[in-house]
Design a protein around this motif. Structure first.
Motif, short mmCIF file in Angstrom:
data_model
loop_
_atom_site.label_atom_id
_atom_site.label_comp_id
_atom_site.label_asym_id
_atom_site.label_seq_id
_atom_site.Cartn_x
_atom_site.Cartn_y
_atom_site.Cartn_z
N ASN A 115 -17.70 6.44 -1.96
CA ASN A 115 -18.56 5.58 -1.15
C ASN A 115 -17.84 4.38 -0.57
N ASP A 116 -16.52 4.35 -0.69
CA ASP A 116 -15.75 3.21 -0.18
C ASP A 116 -14.46 3.71 0.46
N SER A 117 -14.47 3.84 1.76
CA SER A 117 -13.32 4.40 2.47
C SER A 117 -12.09 3.50 2.42
N THR A 118 -12.27 2.22 2.08
CA THR A 118 -11.12 1.32 2.03
C THR A 118 -10.22 1.62 0.84
N LEU A 119 -10.69 2.46 -0.07
CA LEU A 119 -9.89 2.81 -1.24
C LEU A 119 -9.03 4.04 -1.00
N VAL A 120 -9.13 4.61 0.21
CA VAL A 120 -8.39 5.83 0.55
C VAL A 120 -7.43 5.56 1.70
N ALA A 121 -6.24 6.13 1.61
CA ALA A 121 -5.24 5.97 2.67
C ALA A 121 -5.65 6.76 3.91
N ALA A 122 -4.89 6.59 4.96
CA ALA A 122 -5.22 7.21 6.25
C ALA A 122 -5.21 8.73 6.21
N ASP A 123 -4.52 9.33 5.23
CA ASP A 123 -4.47 10.79 5.15
C ASP A 123 -5.75 11.39 4.55
N GLY A 124 -6.65 10.54 4.09
CA GLY A 124 -7.91 11.02 3.56
C GLY A 124 -7.84 11.60 2.16
N LEU A 125 -6.70 11.51 1.53
CA LEU A 125 -6.50 12.10 0.21
C LEU A 125 -5.96 11.11 -0.81
N HIS A 126 -4.94 10.39 -0.45
CA HIS A 126 -4.27 9.51 -1.41
C HIS A 126 -4.88 8.10 -1.41
N PRO A 127 -4.67 7.36 -2.48
CA PRO A 127 -5.22 6.01 -2.57
C PRO A 127 -4.61 5.05 -1.54
N SER A 128 -5.38 4.07 -1.18
CA SER A 128 -4.89 3.00 -0.31
C SER A 128 -4.17 1.95 -1.16
N GLY A 129 -3.53 1.02 -0.49
CA GLY A 129 -2.89 -0.07 -1.21
C GLY A 129 -3.88 -0.87 -2.03
N ARG A 130 -5.11 -0.96 -1.56
CA ARG A 130 -6.15 -1.69 -2.28
C ARG A 130 -6.48 -1.01 -3.61
N GLU A 131 -6.55 0.31 -3.59
CA GLU A 131 -6.80 1.05 -4.84
C GLU A 131 -5.60 0.94 -5.77
N TYR A 132 -4.39 1.07 -5.22
CA TYR A 132 -3.19 0.96 -6.06
C TYR A 132 -3.10 -0.42 -6.71
N LYS A 133 -3.61 -1.44 -6.03
CA LYS A 133 -3.57 -2.78 -6.60
C LYS A 133 -4.38 -2.82 -7.89
N LYS A 134 -5.51 -2.12 -7.93
CA LYS A 134 -6.33 -2.07 -9.14
C LYS A 134 -5.55 -1.43 -10.29
N TRP A 135 -4.80 -0.38 -9.97
CA TRP A 135 -4.00 0.27 -11.01
C TRP A 135 -2.94 -0.68 -11.53
N ALA A 136 -2.25 -1.35 -10.59
CA ALA A 136 -1.17 -2.27 -10.96
C ALA A 136 -1.71 -3.40 -11.83
N GLU A 137 -2.90 -3.90 -11.49
CA GLU A 137 -3.49 -4.98 -12.27
C GLU A 137 -3.82 -4.52 -13.69
N ALA A 138 -4.30 -3.28 -13.81
CA ALA A 138 -4.64 -2.76 -15.13
C ALA A 138 -3.40 -2.60 -16.01
N VAL A 139 -2.32 -2.10 -15.42
CA VAL A 139 -1.08 -1.92 -16.19
C VAL A 139 -0.45 -3.27 -16.51
N ALA A 140 -0.47 -4.18 -15.54
CA ALA A 140 0.09 -5.51 -15.77
C ALA A 140 -0.62 -6.19 -16.93
N GLN A 141 -1.93 -6.03 -17.00
CA GLN A 141 -2.70 -6.64 -18.09
C GLN A 141 -2.25 -6.10 -19.45
N VAL A 142 -1.97 -4.79 -19.49
CA VAL A 142 -1.49 -4.19 -20.75
C VAL A 142 -0.18 -4.84 -21.17
#
Length: 203
Positions: A165-192
């Motif tokens: 329900n949020d197209s901003t989380l998907v890259a232009a290819d329609g399959l892979h995550p966008s930089g915004r989604e990857y940021k969430k992953w990076a933040e989660a790992v950084a917190q660990v």
């Protein structure tokens, strides 16, 4: 600090600039907290399955030890319909290799769960429920292996499903995550890492 990122398209950041891939964003977040981290060494290629990653590790001239190691692998096993039993065996071996690359320091190893590509526009004509169920099975298997080895398993799968329900989380290819989604992953790992015993060692 040296950092080894092992995986597939989700690790190299397919369809986004390398600086937006989660390993690069992770390094930037850690640097902002005072950690002196080198650019990530990435062993990952779009489409790789667990066995292909294992073969690549053997073929690469890697350092004998890294200060940080992340592992995210398995989506292509699921996509190709490969048996879960094979994934369990391969993943257990890859996790052991990751631990060895970390010099046996399990605090340095973080595993990320497989995101749900069924929530992306690419999967609009596919059985999204089946994809989700299969990915959950793969992630449950990986999580159990991580628990046994006392390795942190970061669940980014639930969040990845917001892409439905949020197209901003998907890259232009329609399959892979966008930089915004990857940021969430990076933040989660950084917190660990920032909450681990490594904080005292590398700060």
């Amino acid at each position: 600090m040296t950092y080894l990122a092992l995986g597939d398209s989700y690790t190299i950041g397919e369809a986004v600039h390398l600086s937006e891939a989660f390993p690069s964003q992770l390094v930037q977040l850690l640097r902002q907290q005072g950690w002196a981290v080198a650019a990530p060494e990435i062993v990952a290629t779009t489409g790789w399955t667990t066995d292909e990653l294992m073969a690549a590790i053997q073929a690469h001239h890697l350092l004998p030890r890294y200060d940080l190691v992340t592992l995210l692998i398995g989506v292509n096993n699921q996509y190709r319909g490969w048996p879960l039993a094979n994934y369990k065996t391969d993943f257990a071996e890859l996790l052991q290799q990751a631990i060895q690359f970390a010099g046996g320091n399990k605090d340095a190893v973080v595993v990320l769960s497989i995101p749900d590509w069924g929530a992306t526009p690419f999967a609009k004509d596919r059985n999204r429920e089946q994809i989700a169920q299969e990915i959950d099975l793969f992630n449950n298997a990986a999580n159990e292996i991580c628990d046994h080895q006392k390795i942190v398993f970061v669940d980014i799968t639930v969040g990845s499903r917001a892409a439905l329900n949020d197209s901003t989380l998907v890259a232009a290819d329609g399959l892979h995550p966008s930089g915004r989604e990857y940021k969430k992953w990076a933040e989660a790992v950084a917190q660990v890492y920032l909450e681990s015993p490594l904080q005292e060692k590398y700060k």
